[in-house]
Structures are given as C-alpha cells and as structure tokens.
Scaffold this motif. Structure first.
Motif, PDB file in Angstrom:
ATOM      1  N   LEU A 162       0.826  -1.194   0.000  1.00 29.13           N
ATOM      2  CA  LEU A 162       0.000   0.000   0.000  1.00 29.13           C
ATOM      3  C   LEU A 162       0.867   1.253   0.000  1.00 29.13           C
ATOM      4  O   LEU A 162       0.612   2.206  -0.723  1.00 29.13           O
ATOM      5  N   SER A 163       1.933   1.225   0.795  1.00 32.75           N
ATOM      6  CA  SER A 163       2.795   2.389   0.900  1.00 32.75           C
ATOM      7  C   SER A 163       3.510   2.693  -0.409  1.00 32.75           C
ATOM      8  O   SER A 163       3.842   3.839  -0.705  1.00 32.75           O
ATOM      9  N   ASN A 166       1.694   5.236  -2.344  1.00 35.37           N
ATOM     10  CA  ASN A 166       1.227   6.348  -1.539  1.00 35.37           C
ATOM     11  C   ASN A 166       1.940   7.632  -1.942  1.00 35.37           C
ATOM     12  O   ASN A 166       3.042   7.913  -1.484  1.00 35.37           O
ATOM     13  N   THR A 167       1.313   8.415  -2.816  1.00 39.26           N
ATOM     14  CA  THR A 167       1.907   9.678  -3.254  1.00 39.26           C
ATOM     15  C   THR A 167       1.309  10.870  -2.514  1.00 39.26           C
ATOM     16  O   THR A 167       1.683  12.000  -2.763  1.00 39.26           O
ATOM     17  N   MET A 168       0.368  10.607  -1.584  1.00 33.28           N
ATOM     18  CA  MET A 168      -0.286  11.691  -0.848  1.00 33.28           C
ATOM     19  C   MET A 168       0.305  11.868   0.545  1.00 33.28           C
ATOM     20  O   MET A 168      -0.172  12.700   1.316  1.00 33.28           O
ATOM     21  N   LEU A 170       0.169   9.715   3.036  1.00 30.46           N
ATOM     22  CA  LEU A 170      -0.747   9.208   4.053  1.00 30.46           C
ATOM     23  C   LEU A 170      -0.014   8.301   5.035  1.00 30.46           C
ATOM     24  O   LEU A 170       0.967   7.647   4.687  1.00 30.46           O
ATOM     25  N   LEU A 175      -3.877   4.197   5.567  1.00 23.41           N
ATOM     26  CA  LEU A 175      -3.967   3.205   4.497  1.00 23.41           C
ATOM     27  C   LEU A 175      -4.719   1.962   4.972  1.00 23.41           C
ATOM     28  O   LEU A 175      -5.541   1.401   4.248  1.00 23.41           O
ATOM     29  N   LEU A 202     -10.623   9.174  -1.045  1.00 26.88           N
ATOM     30  CA  LEU A 202      -9.516  10.055  -1.432  1.00 26.88           C
ATOM     31  C   LEU A 202     -10.040  11.382  -1.989  1.00 26.88           C
ATOM     32  O   LEU A 202      -9.450  12.446  -1.738  1.00 26.88           O
ATOM     33  N   VAL A 244      -7.630  -0.321  -2.633  1.00 26.26           N
ATOM     34  CA  VAL A 244      -7.004   0.898  -2.114  1.00 26.26           C
ATOM     35  C   VAL A 244      -5.760   1.228  -2.927  1.00 26.26           C
ATOM     36  O   VAL A 244      -5.513   2.384  -3.287  1.00 26.26           O
ATOM     37  N   GLN A 245      -4.962   0.208  -3.240  1.00 22.35           N
ATOM     38  CA  GLN A 245      -3.746   0.412  -4.021  1.00 22.35           C
ATOM     39  C   GLN A 245      -4.061   1.020  -5.385  1.00 22.35           C
ATOM     40  O   GLN A 245      -3.381   1.958  -5.840  1.00 22.35           O
ATOM     41  N   LEU A 248      -4.991   4.620  -4.961  1.00 19.82           N
ATOM     42  CA  LEU A 248      -3.799   5.408  -4.660  1.00 19.82           C
ATOM     43  C   LEU A 248      -2.986   5.692  -5.923  1.00 19.82           C
ATOM     44  O   LEU A 248      -2.314   6.721  -6.027  1.00 19.82           O
ATOM     45  N   ASN A 249      -3.052   4.765  -6.878  1.00 21.14           N
ATOM     46  CA  ASN A 249      -2.306   4.927  -8.117  1.00 21.14           C
ATOM     47  C   ASN A 249      -3.073   5.712  -9.177  1.00 21.14           C
ATOM     48  O   ASN A 249      -2.646   5.801 -10.315  1.00 21.14           O
TER      49      ASN A 249
END
Length: 287
Positions: A162-163, A166-168, A170, A175, A202, A244-245, A248-249
């Motif tokens: 997940l990390s 993670n470009t935000m 978070l 997450l 998001l 979630v991934q 996030l992308n």
C-alpha cells in the motif's frame, strides 16, 4: 608358445583398460552419471521438454467465480493477445470465460472455459512479453514463517504494498483504515466498485468540504455505514487492499464523486438530490 601367451596376455590387458570407456558408450541416454571412480549410485538428470516448464500463475484452478491476482494476470495476458476486451478487474466472470474459451479453441485445447495447468502454461508461453498494465498487489505472497511470525510478515507485506503507491503522504494507519472501510462498505461488490469506494474517500480528503485525512473522512459522524454498525473493524481481505492500491495509483472509477449510496437501503431523501454520475454494482455514485 611363449610368444602366443604374451599376445593373449596383452589382448586381455587392453580389453580391461578399455572397459570403462565401453560402459560410457552404452549408458542410458539423457542421463548424467557421477564420477566413474567411486562407488556411489548414478545421478540421473532428466531432460524436460519446453512445454513442460514450470507452470505459470499459481496452482489454483481458475473458473467463473474465481478472483484475485491469478485472475488479474489471466485477464492481462488474454488482453495482450486480443482475446479479452473487458476490464482487468481480477473477477472471473462471463467475459473472462468467453475469452478463455476462445483462446483454448484457437490453440487446439479443450474449450471448457476452465483454466488449469495446461491452459496457464500455454497462455504463459504465448505471452512472455506481457507486463501488467495496472499496478497490482500480489495475492500469492508466501509467508516467510509460521504462526504469528507468518501473520506479521504478511501484515508487513500488505503495508509495504500500500505504501508503495502512496503519493499523498498518508500514514500507515490511514492506508489500513481505508482498506477496512472498503471491505466493510463494499465487499461483495465488483472490484471496480470497491476501487470507486476507495476513490471517494480520497476525493473527500482532497476536497475542502471534508476532513483532510482518510481517518478523518471515514470517522466523520454519519459518513459511513461500516463505522456505524462496527464492520469497519473487520479484517480486510487482499482484494480490499488491492482496491485501495489502485485508487492510490490514480484509478477513479467513480469519475471524481464524493458520495455514493445503495438505492435499496438508502433512507435519506437528501442523497437522492445529489447529481448522479454512474452506477457500479449496487452503488450509485454522485457529486
């Protein structure tokens, strides 16, 4: 007479000296043997034809109703060859089965729409240049240990995956709670719908009208049913983490929406007044 004995003796000596080389010539083809000077048993190395290489994907049989990383790869490889035109959503539905059946028929296999070892291997060999078109988290990671140690390793792997997208900026807790929310709110929905739920969270984080963290958005009073009924604390599955991934992308199937609701269970008249954008599964997504 003496010369005759000498010739016989010389012939026997020569025959004994040549015996090891004669043995090499008559050994079993396709086998490599240990040193001839010791007394260990021969070691056989079988020759494996190219079509019997290690199987692709995992070992699980794939059919209608299957889901996860193997289906993601299956759809991607079929799409690479032009057999599949649907969404790569990790869900083995009718479109995926039709694509599999077509592939099997074209490659001279039993066209039953069930993906076993032979179909996986044939597909793998036909798509060695394929690469995922969308970032994917693995559903087939093997734990490095057993018991609690294995569970800990799996948790660390999920957090790391997940990390990685993670470009935000978070937090790990944000997450994880997003995966919990996706699982509590939309398990059983199409994968696209689960990604859309994650995207809505998001989108709210980015909106000035909502809290600026996923935790703040999710636990805002009255915002999510999963918080109200306690399902937010259920352990999310790999599909929820993957949803979630994908969000996030940058994948947003909702089209930028900040609300969604189930028309079969919604009791708020206000939510029906929101501009509706699209329906995915049982949820209507709106602005």
């Amino acid at each position: 007479m003496t010369k005759h004995k000498q010739w016989i003796f010389a012939a026997l000596t020569l025959a004994l000296a040549a015996a090891p080389f004669t043995a090499i010539l008559i050994k079993e083809p396709g086998a490599v043997y240990a040193n001839q000077n010791n007394h260990t048993s021969p070691t056989t190395v079988s020759t494996v034809p190219e079509e019997e290489a290690l199987p692709a994907f995992g070992t699980t049989l794939l059919k209608v109703g299957s889901s996860g990383q193997d289906v993601y790869e299956l759809q991607g490889r079929l799409k690479h060859l032009g057999f599949y035109a649907g969404a790569i959503d990790s869900q083995f539905g009718a479109k995926t089965k039709n694509a599999v059946t077509w592939f099997q028929w074209k490659f001279g296999m039993k066209a039953d729409g069930v993906v076993g070892a032979k179909t996986k291997l044939k597909l793998y060999n036909a798509t060695k240049a394929w690469k995922p078109t969308e970032p994917s988290t693995s559903t087939a990671k093997k734990n490095g240990g057993k018991g609690n140690a294995g569970a800990s390793n799996a948790a660390n792997t999920n957090t790391a995956e997940l990390s990685s997208g993670n470009t935000m900026g978070l937090s790990e807790n944000d997450l994880k709670i997003m995966a919990n929310a996706v699982y509590g709110e939309s398990r059983g929905e199409p994968f696209e719908g689960q990604v859309a739920v994650a995207a809505v969270i998001l989108n709210r984080v980015k909106s000035p009208s909502f809290p600026n963290t996923p935790s703040g958005v999710i636990f805002q009073p009255g915002a999510f049913t999963a918080v109200a009924d306690g399902q937010i604390y259920l352990e999310p599955n790999e599909q929820a983490r993957k949803a979630v991934q994908q969000a996030l992308n940058g994948w947003d199937p909702s089209g930028g929406c900040i609300y969604y609701f189930n028309p079969k269970t919604a009791t708020s008249k206000w939510i029906w007044s929101r501009p509706q954008v699209k329906t995915i599964g049982q949820h209507i997504f709106c602005m």
